[in-house]
Scaffold this motif. Structure first.
Motif, short mmCIF file in Angstrom:
data_model
loop_
_atom_site.label_atom_id
_atom_site.label_comp_id
_atom_site.label_asym_id
_atom_site.label_seq_id
_atom_site.Cartn_x
_atom_site.Cartn_y
_atom_site.Cartn_z
N ALA A 210 0.83 -1.21 0.00
CA ALA A 210 0.00 0.00 0.00
C ALA A 210 0.87 1.26 0.00
O ALA A 210 0.54 2.26 -0.65
N GLN A 211 1.99 1.22 0.72
CA GLN A 211 2.89 2.37 0.73
C GLN A 211 3.51 2.60 -0.65
O GLN A 211 3.62 3.74 -1.12
N LEU A 212 3.90 1.54 -1.30
CA LEU A 212 4.46 1.67 -2.65
C LEU A 212 3.42 2.23 -3.62
O LEU A 212 3.73 3.07 -4.47
N GLN A 213 2.18 1.77 -3.51
CA GLN A 213 1.13 2.27 -4.38
C GLN A 213 0.86 3.76 -4.12
O GLN A 213 0.58 4.52 -5.05
N SER A 214 0.93 4.16 -2.86
CA SER A 214 0.74 5.57 -2.52
C SER A 214 1.83 6.44 -3.14
O SER A 214 1.56 7.54 -3.64
N VAL A 215 3.07 5.95 -3.13
CA VAL A 215 4.16 6.69 -3.76
C VAL A 215 3.93 6.81 -5.27
O VAL A 215 4.13 7.87 -5.87
N LYS A 216 3.52 5.73 -5.88
CA LYS A 216 3.24 5.75 -7.32
C LYS A 216 2.13 6.76 -7.65
O LYS A 216 2.23 7.52 -8.63
N ASN A 217 1.08 6.77 -6.84
CA ASN A 217 -0.01 7.71 -7.08
C ASN A 217 0.48 9.15 -6.98
O ASN A 217 0.03 10.03 -7.75
N TYR A 218 1.38 9.41 -6.04
CA TYR A 218 1.91 10.77 -5.92
C TYR A 218 2.75 11.15 -7.14
O TYR A 218 2.63 12.27 -7.66
N LEU A 219 3.58 10.25 -7.63
CA LEU A 219 4.40 10.55 -8.80
C LEU A 219 3.53 10.86 -10.01
O LEU A 219 3.86 11.75 -10.81
N ILE A 220 2.44 10.14 -10.15
CA ILE A 220 1.54 10.39 -11.27
C ILE A 220 0.87 11.75 -11.12
O ILE A 220 0.80 12.54 -12.08
#
Length: 454
Positions: A210-220
């Motif tokens: 979930a933390q990795l997905q949150s980082v990805k969402n921020y980069l997008i």
């Protein structure tokens, strides 16, 4: 003068000496002095028809003549009526004397000449479009033939070589990636490949995922959102940040300065100066995860973003205007209220469209960030929000130096001028390759350097 067909009656009696009276009737022969010379023939009022003419006249009384056509002869009689492809044969037109009248052929050359003339005139009026069309199909005679750039997969480790050199070509709206090694890079979110999640510190594998997905969402949201790239407020990215990080970013958006430049967080362009071409941004980089040694999680991101841009409606005017002094923001947007709710430039000034052969440019932005997830049992943090760790930074290529207004300002070749640059905006550092990702990102905030390609 007597004629051969109607001679005068011979006398019943009389003889002429010298045998002029063959009948020996004693009368004078009316043909004795007749001379059949050329004058006599020309002066005849009635001429005898030839034998063939009399024969044909007798035949045509019962069988009228027909158009022989090809090698047929009038002796063959009338042609048999037939059909071609099931259609009835058309009646042959004849003149008032019964002779066949030739059919009128459609004149196709005149319309063809008119069409060719119009095409030449249109090409002359749009010579640039004609040149672009020819270059796109047969190659540009002024440069080498375009060589396709091989596809490159997302990074899994730090690269050991720089991207190969590609053909030096001028990018256009129709071909925004011409001359760039990023042509083979992944498109947008395809570059964000998350590592396998595993338990780290006090966090389970699902929590790390979930933390990795949150980082990805921020980069997008911060680097690929079309509204943000068009100068809009990055609300989706702000919502993913921890309260302190969100307050810092909001302050930078409201009052940009050298120390708080919004481009350190977000990629934004002034729509009156630069507009994104299409909806594709080339991205290359990697995401790694590890423990922080204090039962927390560190997520490292290192990505390069390549933005294809075309000129906005005010690009030429701004390129010709003197640059502002170093450290002074340009008035490229309306005065923003202190709450940071200013409308994006793209919603205030509509951007004009341009032709497909208009020159474009590219801005390359590299961002290196570390996101830290603390142990919620030891720190008062929101485990679902992002906190920036140490060692982050960003660098941009083909963007004006010394301008801190919250936007990137690329240079377009068609508007390049020889005007003097303001102190602090002139490139003084060594030329670097923005596509070379072998070295770590420099975060010393040093000289404004130049780039070898973009």
């Amino acid at each position: 003068m007597p004629i051969a067909e109607d001679p005068e009656p011979r006398p019943a009696a009389g003889r002429e000496p010298g045998g002029s009276d063959p009948s020996e009737a004693g009368g004078k022969d009316p043909f004795a002095d007749l001379v059949l010379d050329e004058e006599f023939v020309r002066g005849a009022t009635v001429q005898e028809q030839s034998g063939r003419t009399r024969m044909l006249a007798a035949r045509w009384k019962h069988t009228p003549p027909v158009d022989p056509g090809g090698r047929r002869s009038v002796n063959d009689g009338p042609a048999k009526a037939g059909r071609r492809f099931g259609r009835k044969p058309k009646a042959q037109p004849v003149d008032p004397w019964g002779n066949p009248r030739p059919r009128r052929r459609l004149e196709w050359r005149a319309p063809l000449y008119v069409a060719l003339t119009i095409a030449v005139l249109l090409a002359a009026l749009n010579i640039d479009g004609l040149r672009s069309w020819y270059a796109g199909r047969h190659g540009d005679s002024g440069s080498a033939a375009h060589t396709p750039v091989p596809t490159v997969a997302p990074e899994t480790a730090k690269p050991t070589t720089a991207p190969p050199k590609v053909d030096d070509q001028q990018p256009t709206v129709d071909h925004p990636w011409a001359g760039s090694p990023a042509e083979g890079w992944p498109n947008g979110t395809e570059a964000f490949v998350l590592p396998d999640a595993r338990p780290i510190g006090v966090f389970s594998a699902d929590q790390v995922a979930a933390q990795l997905q949150s980082v990805k969402n921020y980069l997008i949201a911060a680097n690929l959102d079309p509204k943000v790239l068009a100068g809009g407020r990055p609300d989706a990215a702000l919502a993913l940040l921890d309260r302190e990080e969100r307050d810092r970013a909001t302050k930078a958006l409201t009052n940009p300065s050298k120390d708080t430049d919004p481009t350190g967080w977000f990629s934004r362009f002034d729509q009156r100066e630069a507009i994104l071409v299409g909806d594709v941004v080339k991205v290359q980089g990697r995401i790694t995860v590890e423990g922080d040694g204090d039962k927390g999680v560190l997520v490292h991101t290192d990505f390069s973003y390549v933005y294809p841009l075309r000129p906005g409606p005010d690009a030429a005017k701004r390129a010709a205007s003197p640059p502002p002094p170093a450290g002074v923001p340009q008035p490229t947007r309306p005065a923003a209220p202190q709450d940071g709710t200013a409308k994006p430039v793209g919603l205030l000034v509509p951007a004009d469209d341009v032709a497909g052969d208009t020159w474009t440019t590219r801005t390359v932005v590299r961002r290196v960030d570390t996101f830290r997830f603390y142990d919620p049992a030891r720190y008062r943090v929101d485990p679902k929000r992002l906190v920036f760790g140490e060692g982050g930074g960003s660098d941009s290529a083909n963007a004006a130096c010394g301008v801190y207004d919250g936007y990137y300002h690329p240079q377009f070749d068609q508007f390049a001028t020889d005007r003097p640059e303001a102190p602090g905006t002139r490139p003084t550092g060594p030329a670097t390759d923005p596509y070379d990702r072998r070295e770590d990102l420099s975060t010393d905030g040093g000289e404004c350097g130049s780039v070898s390609r973009y």
